[in-house]
Scaffold this motif. Structure first.
Motif, PDB file in Angstrom:
ATOM      1  N   ILE A 203       5.412  -8.323   7.961  1.00  0.00           N
ATOM      2  CA  ILE A 203       5.900  -7.495   7.077  1.00  0.00           C
ATOM      3  C   ILE A 203       6.708  -6.540   7.668  1.00  0.00           C
ATOM      4  O   ILE A 203       6.704  -5.641   8.679  1.00  0.00           O
TER       5      ILE A 203
ATOM      6  N   CYS B 125       0.722  -1.251  12.466  1.00  0.00           N
ATOM      7  CA  CYS B 125       0.389  -1.437  11.441  1.00  0.00           C
ATOM      8  C   CYS B 125       1.319  -2.538  10.426  1.00  0.00           C
ATOM      9  O   CYS B 125       0.347  -2.809   9.701  1.00  0.00           O
ATOM     10  N   GLN B 126       2.338  -2.764  11.288  1.00  0.00           N
ATOM     11  CA  GLN B 126       2.527  -4.330  10.414  1.00  0.00           C
ATOM     12  C   GLN B 126       2.122  -5.254  10.418  1.00  0.00           C
ATOM     13  O   GLN B 126       2.419  -5.978   9.206  1.00  0.00           O
TER      14      GLN B 126
ATOM     15  N   SER C  58       9.415  -4.425   6.150  1.00  0.00           N
ATOM     16  CA  SER C  58       9.511  -3.599   5.256  1.00  0.00           C
ATOM     17  C   SER C  58       8.853  -3.733   3.662  1.00  0.00           C
ATOM     18  O   SER C  58       8.573  -5.463   3.467  1.00  0.00           O
ATOM     19  N   PRO C  59       8.250  -2.375   2.946  1.00  0.00           N
ATOM     20  CA  PRO C  59       7.467  -2.865   1.585  1.00  0.00           C
ATOM     21  C   PRO C  59       8.406  -4.127   0.985  1.00  0.00           C
ATOM     22  O   PRO C  59       7.508  -4.713   0.158  1.00  0.00           O
TER      23      PRO C  59
ATOM     24  N   CYS D 156       3.439   5.699   5.857  1.00  0.00           N
ATOM     25  CA  CYS D 156       2.794   4.815   6.029  1.00  0.00           C
ATOM     26  C   CYS D 156       0.902   4.622   6.080  1.00  0.00           C
ATOM     27  O   CYS D 156       0.308   5.352   7.225  1.00  0.00           O
ATOM     28  N   PRO D 157       0.064   4.630   4.770  1.00  0.00           N
ATOM     29  CA  PRO D 157      -1.071   4.300   4.969  1.00  0.00           C
ATOM     30  C   PRO D 157      -2.121   3.556   5.400  1.00  0.00           C
ATOM     31  O   PRO D 157      -3.041   4.502   6.273  1.00  0.00           O
ATOM     32  N   PHE D 158      -1.645   2.710   6.958  1.00  0.00           N
ATOM     33  CA  PHE D 158      -2.044   2.802   8.152  1.00  0.00           C
ATOM     34  C   PHE D 158      -1.822   3.224   8.854  1.00  0.00           C
ATOM     35  O   PHE D 158      -2.661   2.849   9.920  1.00  0.00           O
TER      36      PHE D 158
ATOM     37  N   PRO E  62       0.838  -1.274   0.192  1.00  0.00           N
ATOM     38  CA  PRO E  62       0.083   0.299   0.000  1.00  0.00           C
ATOM     39  C   PRO E  62       1.153   1.699   0.329  1.00  0.00           C
ATOM     40  O   PRO E  62       0.589   2.025  -0.579  1.00  0.00           O
ATOM     41  N   CYS E  63       1.854   1.538   0.621  1.00  0.00           N
ATOM     42  CA  CYS E  63       2.765   2.553   0.781  1.00  0.00           C
ATOM     43  C   CYS E  63       3.002   2.589  -0.438  1.00  0.00           C
ATOM     44  O   CYS E  63       3.348   3.984  -0.448  1.00  0.00           O
TER      45      CYS E  63
ATOM     46  N   CYS F 249       9.898  -0.412   7.388  1.00  0.00           N
ATOM     47  CA  CYS F 249       8.473   0.131   7.631  1.00  0.00           C
ATOM     48  C   CYS F 249       7.815   0.566   8.738  1.00  0.00           C
ATOM     49  O   CYS F 249       8.066   1.194   8.729  1.00  0.00           O
TER      50      CYS F 249
ATOM     51  N   CYS G 259      -0.936  -5.043   7.929  1.00  0.00           N
ATOM     52  CA  CYS G 259      -0.568  -4.772   6.794  1.00  0.00           C
ATOM     53  C   CYS G 259      -0.248  -6.381   6.370  1.00  0.00           C
ATOM     54  O   CYS G 259      -0.554  -6.687   5.753  1.00  0.00           O
TER      55      CYS G 259
ATOM     56  N   ILE H 150       9.717   4.341   7.832  1.00  0.00           N
ATOM     57  CA  ILE H 150       8.173   4.278   6.660  1.00  0.00           C
ATOM     58  C   ILE H 150       6.959   5.428   7.176  1.00  0.00           C
ATOM     59  O   ILE H 150       6.749   6.352   7.140  1.00  0.00           O
TER      60      ILE H 150
HETATM   61 FE1  SF4 Z   1       3.130   0.489   6.230  1.00  0.00          FE
HETATM   62 FE2  SF4 Z   1       5.282  -1.217   5.424  1.00  0.00          FE
HETATM   63 FE3  SF4 Z   1       2.657  -2.266   4.622  1.00  0.00          FE
HETATM   64 FE4  SF4 Z   1       4.299  -0.008   3.546  1.00  0.00          FE
HETATM   65  S1  SF4 Z   1       4.888  -2.183   3.843  1.00  0.00           S
HETATM   66  S2  SF4 Z   1       2.090   0.048   4.032  1.00  0.00           S
HETATM   67  S3  SF4 Z   1       5.356   0.888   5.627  1.00  0.00           S
HETATM   68  S4  SF4 Z   1       3.592  -1.611   6.423  1.00  0.00           S
END
Ligand code: SF4
Length: 394
Positions: free
Chosen positions: A379, A359-360, A381-382, A327-329, A234-235, A312, A363, A315
């Motif tokens: 997760i 968030c992670q 990292s992206p 990060c959109p989360f 998403p990011c 992540c 995600c 970010i």
């Molecule tokens: Fe957020 Fe990491 Fe997912 Fe990117 S990969 S949207 S930084 S949690």
């Protein structure tokens, strides 16, 4: 390496929160790193019947652990490798202690180092974490319960009963809790160190890392921009949409995108071509302002260091900075819903997931939904997101 005598080690020492050595010779560091890596590799290829060799004494154990942290913090994948194996090592040692001893340690020492306990309701909360120092006395109460996220391994195998998301403490729960808090603690330290090393790279450690892991490093298969766009997290998806719309992105976003593309296997030439066509500037302005930065990220300019993509955590920490996608989360739930809709999935519980697990984890759950699985790896990292997404579809 000699086998360790169990009585030499205290439970406290398993957490590796202090290094008593201030200075060391590089040769000593290298020697200890090589010896501990042997132990970790043995553990990695563990088959039943193979006994675990250990390190000769407690001091050597602590020193070699910290030196391996330095070594493995040179790349994101080795950070994860190290955290995984050190957590396994921790679990093995924990199992060698009698339950009674673990119980005393848990009640009298460990709980004093936890923040995030609701003492009125007797609950270890989902956001609780381990502190470096004791926060003060804590009176253990047999009604104490722990949130399921702290014992997720037991929940996954249905070995605990939950009551409104919490379970009672028993010897198995104590071990699982210690192990999971240790993993979380070590992960935080390692990501911090990884970010630090990105800012202040050390050539000797880089070379040692290359030498020790030369046969282990996962190769990113070369990919094209078009291919990498199919599996965006998403990011990065948000970032690319912004770039398409505004025809420009600022430094933090440029670095996030450029390093992401690099680590997904996009060549420097293709990366430059993509950025050049995306930015609304002439070729000469682009070459003057942005070309050096892209080549620098690939280790072709300046210090010639090999930079890795942002984690992540980094970010997420940039999410409140102006002109940064982040990060959109954390900052764009509407954008996140659009992303999920474009992948044909829904997640009405997303806000609760972010609140309870961060968030992670949220995600990872979104990725699991896209892949139609019960669970996806956490997760960090992206690029992790991209790799898991791509691997599943190929
Ligand atoms: Fe957020 Fe990491 Fe997912 Fe990117 S990969 S949207 S930084 S949690």
């Amino acid at each position: 390496m000699k086998r360790v005598r169990k009585e030499q080690r205290t439970l406290e020492s398993l957490f590796y929160d202090k290094l008593h050595v201030r200075n060391t010779q590089y040769t000593n560091l290298e020697d200890l790193v090589v010896r501990r890596m042997k132990v970790l590799r043995l553990l990695e290829s563990f088959k039943s019947g193979v006994s675990l060799q250990d390190i000769s004494d407690q001091w050597e154990d602590v020193e070699s652990h910290f030196y391996c942290r330095l070594l493995c913090s040179q790349a994101l994948w080795s950070v994860k490798w190290f955290v995984g194996l050190e957590t396994q090592l921790f679990r093995k040692r924990l199992l060698s202690y009698e339950s009674e001893k673990v119980g005393v340690y848990f009640k009298e020492s460990f709980l004093r180092r936890l923040e995030g306990i609701d003492t009125d309701k007797n609950l270890i909360l989902p956001h609780s974490s381990l502190l470096m120092k004791e926060r003060g006395p804590f009176e253990y109460n047999s009604d104490l319960k722990v949130h399921f996220t702290k014992v997720y391994d037991l929940v996954a195998t249905r070995r605990v009963k939950l009551d409104r998301g919490y379970c009672k403490i028993n010897p198995e729960v104590m071990r699982s809790c210690l192990n999971n808090f240790y993993r979380q603690f070590l992960e935080e330290k390692m990501y911090w160190l990884y970010e630090y090393m990105l800012r202040t790279p050390d050539e000797r450690l880089k070379k040692l890392h290359e030498r020790i892991f030369s046969e282990k490093k996962p190769i990113s298969a070369p990919t094209t921009i078009e291919d990498s766009h199919k599996y965006l997290p998403p990011c990065i998806s948000k970032l690319i949409n912004k770039l398409k719309k505004t025809r420009h992105i600022k430094y933090n976003d440029r670095q996030t995108l450029c390093l992401f593309l690099k680590d997904t296997g996009v060549s420097v030439e293709e990366n430059i071509q993509f950025m050049r066509s995306a930015f609304d500037v002439t070729k000469s302005v682009f070459d003057k302002e942005y070309l050096y930065g892209i080549r620098h990220n690939y280790g072709l300019e300046g210090k010639k260091a090999n930079y890795s993509s942002f984690t992540c955590k980094k970010i997420i920490s940039m999410s409140r900075e102006p002109n940064t996608c982040g990060c959109p989360f954390t900052n764009d739930l509407d954008g996140l819903s659009e992303y999920m809709a474009s992948k044909g999935v829904e997640c009405p519980e997303i806000e609760n997931m972010i609140k309870n697990s961060g968030c992670q984890e949220a995600c990872s759950s979104v990725l699991a939904k896209i892949l139609d699985k019960n669970h996806a790896a956490t997760i960090s990292s992206p690029v992790d997101f991209y790799r898991e997404y791509r691997a599943d579809k190929q």
